[in-house]
Design a protein around this motif. Structure first.
Motif, PDB file in Angstrom:
ATOM      1  N   GLU A  28     -78.670  -3.334 -31.744  1.00  0.00           N
ATOM      2  CA  GLU A  28     -79.217  -4.618 -32.175  1.00  0.00           C
ATOM      3  C   GLU A  28     -78.174  -5.415 -32.937  1.00  0.00           C
ATOM      4  OE1 GLU A  28     -82.786  -3.926 -34.367  1.00  0.00           O
ATOM      5  OE2 GLU A  28     -83.811  -3.049 -32.643  1.00  0.00           O
ATOM      6  N   ALA A  29     -77.293  -4.716 -33.633  1.00  0.00           N
ATOM      7  CA  ALA A  29     -76.219  -5.371 -34.393  1.00  0.00           C
ATOM      8  C   ALA A  29     -74.979  -4.491 -34.329  1.00  0.00           C
ATOM      9  CB  ALA A  29     -76.647  -5.563 -35.839  1.00  0.00           C
ATOM     10  N   GLY A  30     -73.827  -5.109 -34.411  1.00  0.00           N
ATOM     11  CA  GLY A  30     -72.575  -4.366 -34.390  1.00  0.00           C
ATOM     12  C   GLY A  30     -72.175  -3.966 -32.977  1.00  0.00           C
ATOM     13  N   ARG A  31     -71.117  -3.158 -32.909  1.00  0.00           N
ATOM     14  CA  ARG A  31     -70.572  -2.712 -31.634  1.00  0.00           C
ATOM     15  C   ARG A  31     -70.211  -1.236 -31.724  1.00  0.00           C
ATOM     16  NH1 ARG A  31     -69.852  -7.233 -28.836  1.00  0.00           N
ATOM     17  NH2 ARG A  31     -69.249  -9.150 -29.842  1.00  0.00           N
ATOM     18  N   PHE A  32     -70.232  -0.552 -30.591  1.00  0.00           N
ATOM     19  CA  PHE A  32     -69.790   0.836 -30.564  1.00  0.00           C
ATOM     20  C   PHE A  32     -68.297   0.887 -30.821  1.00  0.00           C
ATOM     21  CE2 PHE A  32     -73.546   1.218 -27.735  1.00  0.00           C
ATOM     22  CZ  PHE A  32     -74.213   2.205 -28.437  1.00  0.00           C
ATOM     23  N   LYS A  33     -67.877   1.824 -31.644  1.00  0.00           N
ATOM     24  CA  LYS A  33     -66.456   2.039 -31.887  1.00  0.00           C
ATOM     25  C   LYS A  33     -65.976   3.088 -30.885  1.00  0.00           C
ATOM     26  CE  LYS A  33     -63.052   3.370 -35.234  1.00  0.00           C
ATOM     27  NZ  LYS A  33     -62.758   4.102 -36.434  1.00  0.00           N
ATOM     28  N   LEU A  34     -64.935   2.751 -30.152  1.00  0.00           N
ATOM     29  CA  LEU A  34     -64.407   3.661 -29.141  1.00  0.00           C
ATOM     30  C   LEU A  34     -63.197   4.404 -29.673  1.00  0.00           C
ATOM     31  CD1 LEU A  34     -64.632   1.349 -26.014  1.00  0.00           C
ATOM     32  CD2 LEU A  34     -66.267   3.043 -26.818  1.00  0.00           C
ATOM     33  N   PRO A  35     -63.030   5.675 -29.277  1.00  0.00           N
ATOM     34  CA  PRO A  35     -61.864   6.433 -29.715  1.00  0.00           C
ATOM     35  C   PRO A  35     -60.601   5.914 -29.036  1.00  0.00           C
ATOM     36  CG  PRO A  35     -63.136   7.707 -28.148  1.00  0.00           C
ATOM     37  CD  PRO A  35     -63.919   6.464 -28.420  1.00  0.00           C
ATOM     38  N   GLU A  36     -59.463   6.166 -29.647  1.00  0.00           N
ATOM     39  CA  GLU A  36     -58.170   5.788 -29.074  1.00  0.00           C
ATOM     40  C   GLU A  36     -57.800   6.757 -27.972  1.00  0.00           C
ATOM     41  OE1 GLU A  36     -56.235   3.105 -29.814  1.00  0.00           O
ATOM     42  OE2 GLU A  36     -57.854   2.444 -31.143  1.00  0.00           O
ATOM     43  N   ASN A  45     -54.276  13.104 -22.060  1.00  0.00           N
ATOM     44  CA  ASN A  45     -54.907  12.343 -20.989  1.00  0.00           C
ATOM     45  C   ASN A  45     -56.417  12.256 -21.207  1.00  0.00           C
ATOM     46  OD1 ASN A  45     -54.826  10.814 -18.662  1.00  0.00           O
ATOM     47  ND2 ASN A  45     -55.220  12.571 -17.339  1.00  0.00           N
ATOM     48  N   SER A  46     -56.827  12.003 -22.467  1.00  0.00           N
ATOM     49  CA  SER A  46     -58.245  11.965 -22.800  1.00  0.00           C
ATOM     50  C   SER A  46     -58.501  11.068 -24.011  1.00  0.00           C
ATOM     51  CB  SER A  46     -58.757  13.384 -23.088  1.00  0.00           C
ATOM     52  OG  SER A  46     -58.151  13.878 -24.252  1.00  0.00           O
ATOM     53  N   TYR A  47     -59.776  10.932 -24.357  1.00  0.00           N
ATOM     54  CA  TYR A  47     -60.212  10.214 -25.534  1.00  0.00           C
ATOM     55  C   TYR A  47     -60.776  11.238 -26.512  1.00  0.00           C
ATOM     56  CZ  TYR A  47     -60.030   6.019 -22.616  1.00  0.00           C
ATOM     57  OH  TYR A  47     -59.642   5.001 -21.807  1.00  0.00           O
ATOM     58  N   PRO A  48     -60.003  11.713 -27.473  1.00  0.00           N
ATOM     59  CA  PRO A  48     -60.531  12.712 -28.412  1.00  0.00           C
ATOM     60  C   PRO A  48     -61.709  12.163 -29.213  1.00  0.00           C
ATOM     61  CG  PRO A  48     -58.162  12.431 -28.677  1.00  0.00           C
ATOM     62  CD  PRO A  48     -58.628  11.348 -27.758  1.00  0.00           C
ATOM     63  N   MET A  49     -62.750  12.977 -29.319  1.00  0.00           N
ATOM     64  CA  MET A  49     -63.930  12.577 -30.083  1.00  0.00           C
ATOM     65  C   MET A  49     -64.131  13.569 -31.203  1.00  0.00           C
ATOM     66  SD  MET A  49     -66.314  11.677 -26.878  1.00  0.00           S
ATOM     67  CE  MET A  49     -66.900  10.019 -26.915  1.00  0.00           C
ATOM     68  N   GLU A  50     -64.247  13.066 -32.390  1.00  0.00           N
ATOM     69  CA  GLU A  50     -64.385  13.935 -33.557  1.00  0.00           C
ATOM     70  C   GLU A  50     -65.769  13.836 -34.127  1.00  0.00           C
ATOM     71  OE1 GLU A  50     -61.221  13.027 -36.222  1.00  0.00           O
ATOM     72  OE2 GLU A  50     -59.770  13.134 -34.640  1.00  0.00           O
TER      73      GLU A  50
END
Length: 84
Positions: free
Chosen positions: A65-73, A79-84
């Motif tokens: 409803e507000a804001g945006r999803f923050k995506l990992p670098e 060769n991936s997007y590390p998620m912590e």
């Protein structure tokens, strides 16, 4: 369970079949392997997840409803997007 973020921006009008096609083309994977695949639109307000369960593939949708999803670098070394 493993989670995979689809690279790039996704047209969020796509349904399960089209997202499975993207998964196959961009990520070289199949939904039936039990992993969760994450798709994010260009505005980063909408996220779709695909996951195979007994009897079929399930799509989860979350719209902020507000804001945006923050995506990992993106990490080029893995060769991936590390998620912590």
């Amino acid at each position: 369970m493993r989670y995979f973020l689809c690279p790039g921006r996704t047209d969020m009008r796509k349904g399960i079949s089209s997202l499975c096609g993207l998964m196959h083309e961009k990520m070289k994977s199949e939904a039936r392997n039990g992993d969760v695949f994450i798709f994010v639109g260009s505005g980063r307000k909408l996220k779709k997840l695909l996951h195979a369960e007994d009897g079929g593939i399930v799509m989860y949708i979350k719209r902020l409803e507000a804001g945006r999803f923050k995506l990992p670098e993106y990490a080029a070394e893995s060769n991936s997007y590390p998620m912590e």
